[in-house]
Design a protein around this motif. Sequence first.
Motif, PDB file in Angstrom:
ATOM      1  N   TYR A 179       0.555  -1.315   0.068  1.00 38.56           N
ATOM      2  CA  TYR A 179      -0.071  -0.208   0.204  1.00 38.56           C
ATOM      3  C   TYR A 179       1.336   0.937  -0.246  1.00 38.56           C
ATOM      4  N   ILE A 180       2.167   1.179   1.024  1.00 31.82           N
ATOM      5  CA  ILE A 180       3.242   2.184   1.101  1.00 31.82           C
ATOM      6  C   ILE A 180       3.337   2.566  -0.423  1.00 31.82           C
ATOM      7  N   VAL A 181       4.175   1.587  -1.287  1.00 33.87           N
ATOM      8  CA  VAL A 181       4.334   1.538  -2.332  1.00 33.87           C
ATOM      9  C   VAL A 181       3.804   1.781  -2.957  1.00 33.87           C
ATOM     10  N   ASN A 182       2.513   1.259  -3.649  1.00 37.04           N
ATOM     11  CA  ASN A 182       2.052   1.723  -4.769  1.00 37.04           C
ATOM     12  C   ASN A 182       1.121   3.198  -4.550  1.00 37.04           C
ATOM     13  N   SER A 183       0.911   3.653  -2.502  1.00 41.00           N
ATOM     14  CA  SER A 183       0.794   5.292  -3.264  1.00 41.00           C
ATOM     15  C   SER A 183       1.692   6.152  -3.254  1.00 41.00           C
ATOM     16  N   TYR A 184       3.334   5.647  -2.893  1.00 36.37           N
ATOM     17  CA  TYR A 184       4.318   6.346  -3.209  1.00 36.37           C
ATOM     18  C   TYR A 184       4.755   6.692  -4.620  1.00 36.37           C
ATOM     19  N   PHE A 185       3.991   5.517  -5.508  1.00 33.33           N
ATOM     20  CA  PHE A 185       4.624   5.504  -6.935  1.00 33.33           C
ATOM     21  C   PHE A 185       3.402   6.187  -7.596  1.00 33.33           C
ATOM     22  N   MET A 186       2.244   6.521  -7.009  1.00 33.93           N
ATOM     23  CA  MET A 186       1.574   7.107  -7.569  1.00 33.93           C
ATOM     24  C   MET A 186       1.409   8.927  -7.627  1.00 33.93           C
ATOM     25  N   LEU A 187       2.588   9.303  -6.196  1.00 28.50           N
ATOM     26  CA  LEU A 187       2.472   9.711  -5.997  1.00 28.50           C
ATOM     27  C   LEU A 187       3.539  10.901  -6.656  1.00 28.50           C
ATOM     28  N   PHE A 188       5.084   9.928  -6.716  1.00 27.64           N
ATOM     29  CA  PHE A 188       5.572  10.025  -8.078  1.00 27.64           C
ATOM     30  C   PHE A 188       4.925  10.599  -9.672  1.00 27.64           C
ATOM     31  N   LEU A 189       4.509   9.043  -9.958  1.00 29.53           N
ATOM     32  CA  LEU A 189       3.608   9.946 -11.354  1.00 29.53           C
ATOM     33  C   LEU A 189       3.199  10.826 -11.957  1.00 29.53           C
ATOM     34  N   SER A 190       2.035  11.112 -10.525  1.00 28.41           N
ATOM     35  CA  SER A 190       1.011  11.710 -10.724  1.00 28.41           C
ATOM     36  C   SER A 190       2.213  13.393 -10.999  1.00 28.41           C
ATOM     37  N   THR A 191       2.881  13.735  -9.498  1.00 29.61           N
ATOM     38  CA  THR A 191       3.104  15.184  -9.964  1.00 29.61           C
ATOM     39  C   THR A 191       4.706  14.561 -10.878  1.00 29.61           C
ATOM     40  N   SER A 192       5.287  13.976 -11.767  1.00 30.67           N
ATOM     41  CA  SER A 192       5.640  14.032 -12.390  1.00 30.67           C
ATOM     42  C   SER A 192       5.226  14.930 -13.835  1.00 30.67           C
ATOM     43  N   PHE A 193       3.942  14.164 -14.136  1.00 31.12           N
ATOM     44  CA  PHE A 193       3.050  14.327 -15.328  1.00 31.12           C
ATOM     45  C   PHE A 193       2.850  16.389 -14.894  1.00 31.12           C
ATOM     46  N   LEU A 194       1.562  16.709 -13.602  1.00 29.97           N
ATOM     47  CA  LEU A 194       1.819  18.166 -13.174  1.00 29.97           C
ATOM     48  C   LEU A 194       2.583  18.489 -13.568  1.00 29.97           C
ATOM     49  N   VAL A 195       4.521  18.020 -12.700  1.00 31.00           N
ATOM     50  CA  VAL A 195       5.280  19.975 -12.920  1.00 31.00           C
ATOM     51  C   VAL A 195       5.710  19.601 -14.276  1.00 31.00           C
ATOM     52  N   PHE A 196       5.884  18.357 -15.377  1.00 29.70           N
ATOM     53  CA  PHE A 196       5.908  18.603 -16.633  1.00 29.70           C
ATOM     54  C   PHE A 196       4.968  19.560 -17.662  1.00 29.70           C
ATOM     55  N   GLY A 197       3.840  19.379 -17.116  1.00 30.02           N
ATOM     56  CA  GLY A 197       2.383  19.971 -17.643  1.00 30.02           C
ATOM     57  C   GLY A 197       2.726  21.645 -16.657  1.00 30.02           C
ATOM     58  N   ALA A 198       3.220  21.589 -15.990  1.00 35.17           N
ATOM     59  CA  ALA A 198       3.292  23.343 -16.259  1.00 35.17           C
ATOM     60  C   ALA A 198       4.603  24.055 -16.469  1.00 35.17           C
ATOM     61  N   VAL A 199       5.469  23.337 -16.501  1.00 39.52           N
ATOM     62  CA  VAL A 199       6.691  23.954 -17.118  1.00 39.52           C
ATOM     63  C   VAL A 199       6.677  24.401 -18.174  1.00 39.52           C
ATOM     64  N   GLN A 200       6.586  22.720 -19.043  1.00 36.70           N
ATOM     65  CA  GLN A 200       6.968  22.867 -20.462  1.00 36.70           C
ATOM     66  C   GLN A 200       5.306  23.657 -21.044  1.00 36.70           C
ATOM     67  N   PHE A 201       3.902  23.611 -20.505  1.00 38.15           N
ATOM     68  CA  PHE A 201       3.447  24.049 -21.609  1.00 38.15           C
ATOM     69  C   PHE A 201       2.311  24.899 -20.437  1.00 38.15           C
ATOM     70  N   GLN A 202       2.624  25.893 -19.198  1.00 37.12           N
ATOM     71  CA  GLN A 202       2.266  26.251 -18.858  1.00 37.12           C
ATOM     72  C   GLN A 202       0.211  26.371 -18.656  1.00 37.12           C
ATOM     73  N   LEU A 203      -0.600  24.979 -18.086  1.00 36.31           N
ATOM     74  CA  LEU A 203      -1.276  24.318 -18.135  1.00 36.31           C
ATOM     75  C   LEU A 203      -2.139  25.314 -16.973  1.00 36.31           C
ATOM     76  N   PHE A 204      -1.483  25.069 -15.468  1.00 37.02           N
ATOM     77  CA  PHE A 204      -1.584  25.222 -14.676  1.00 37.02           C
ATOM     78  C   PHE A 204      -0.110  26.369 -14.120  1.00 37.02           C
ATOM     79  N   PRO A 205      -0.551  27.246 -12.973  1.00 41.41           N
ATOM     80  CA  PRO A 205       0.668  27.184 -12.518  1.00 41.41           C
ATOM     81  C   PRO A 205       1.376  25.904 -11.604  1.00 41.41           C
ATOM     82  N   ILE A 206       2.762  26.118 -11.435  1.00 34.68           N
ATOM     83  CA  ILE A 206       3.685  25.307 -10.718  1.00 34.68           C
ATOM     84  C   ILE A 206       3.907  25.531  -9.700  1.00 34.68           C
ATOM     85  N   GLU A 207       3.698  25.849  -9.209  1.00 37.70           N
ATOM     86  CA  GLU A 207       3.426  26.112  -7.132  1.00 37.70           C
ATOM     87  C   GLU A 207       1.942  25.163  -7.108  1.00 37.70           C
ATOM     88  N   LYS A 208       1.094  25.406  -7.479  1.00 35.88           N
ATOM     89  CA  LYS A 208      -0.132  24.059  -7.596  1.00 35.88           C
ATOM     90  C   LYS A 208       0.262  22.684  -7.573  1.00 35.88           C
TER      91      LYS A 208
END
Length: 379
Positions: A179-208
């Motif tokens: 449970y811990i590992v899967n939650s950790y994995f989803m956290l890293f995966l979703s964060t990677s997409f969010l940061v990439f979308g914020a930096v590369q495409f300015q989809l939303f503020p990176i601070e969010k």
Amino acid sequence: MEFILNAGLGVGTLMFLLLLFKRNKKQGDLYFLGWILVTLGQIAFYEVTIYRFAIEGFLAIVVFGLPLLGAPMLFLYIQSLTGHPITPKLLITHLGVYVAYVLLFFALQQKDDITLIAINGFFEPTAQSPWWMYHYAVPLAISGLVYCTWDLVLLNTHRKRIRDFFSFEERINLKWVSYIVNSYFMLFLSTSFLVFGAVQFQLFPIEKAFAFVAICLSFMMIAFGFYGFRQTAVFSNREFQQLTSSNSVDTTARKASYSKSGLTPEKVKSLAHRLKTYMETEKPFLNEDLSLPLLAEQSEISRPYLSQIINQEYQMNFYDFVNRYRVEEAKERLISEDHKHLSVLGIAFDCGFKSKSSFNRYFKKYSGVSPSEFKNQPQ
């Protein structure tokens, strides 16, 4: 949001203190302590930089890079729980990545004569920022995803291994760690997409994106804290560690070619018949803690030979071999007048099963119907 972060810090601190003052700590407990401490450091970093003040320079790099320390800590904890030795070389190799990251970005900061300022949970680049300021979070994402994948492989291998040596999975299958590992994995995966979308495409503020990380880490800490208070396995894995240490559980002997064991086909047949007779007359499977070494001792068949007989002659692992006998015993008792006063669950426990879920799952797997349906069938 601030309340969530503070709740995560509070629960995490309580978990840390419970483990810190636990008696007879194992090596794995120290790595889990380290993971909790690092995660608390991450939550504190977000709480401070979002609601209090900015952090600058070397300290900012040290705290921002903590995920590079947390992922290896969790990995080393799982390594320890699954019986893999932790050598000083292995320790330095995995934890050294964090040190290298901190030194590298401190050197880049000095080289370009800038001061990194962490505010709102991240380093905000400007138009004049050097190229590396746009990629400082990439190593954290890669490390997290790689380690989580590695963790899941270790846990999957562990679950397969215990079925060769144990007749039960409860408390030793490390499901809660998954449970811990899967939650950790989803956290890293979703964060990677969010940061990439914020930096590369300015989809939303990176601070969010980084605020999302802070919230998820806090919820993880709260959830695992409450789960840990209810499940003793979270704070004590001694049952599994005692079994593996006392019986030297490993898969080397099983993986060795059976052709080199010295057992002739005739001897295999003879020992298989002897084992079948022992199982039917003595019924050792009624012991819920039955393991391969224990059965070898009771049946007076050496452990390597016993393993070979079960794997080769019966085409099963130890877990399936024992639980087939338990199911057959349960069938007899479910329709027996002598056991009519017992509930289905009571019969399950008497037959060696440790939980209702494992009994129902295994019974239906080999009978095609649930225990209750079988009991109510016309005989």
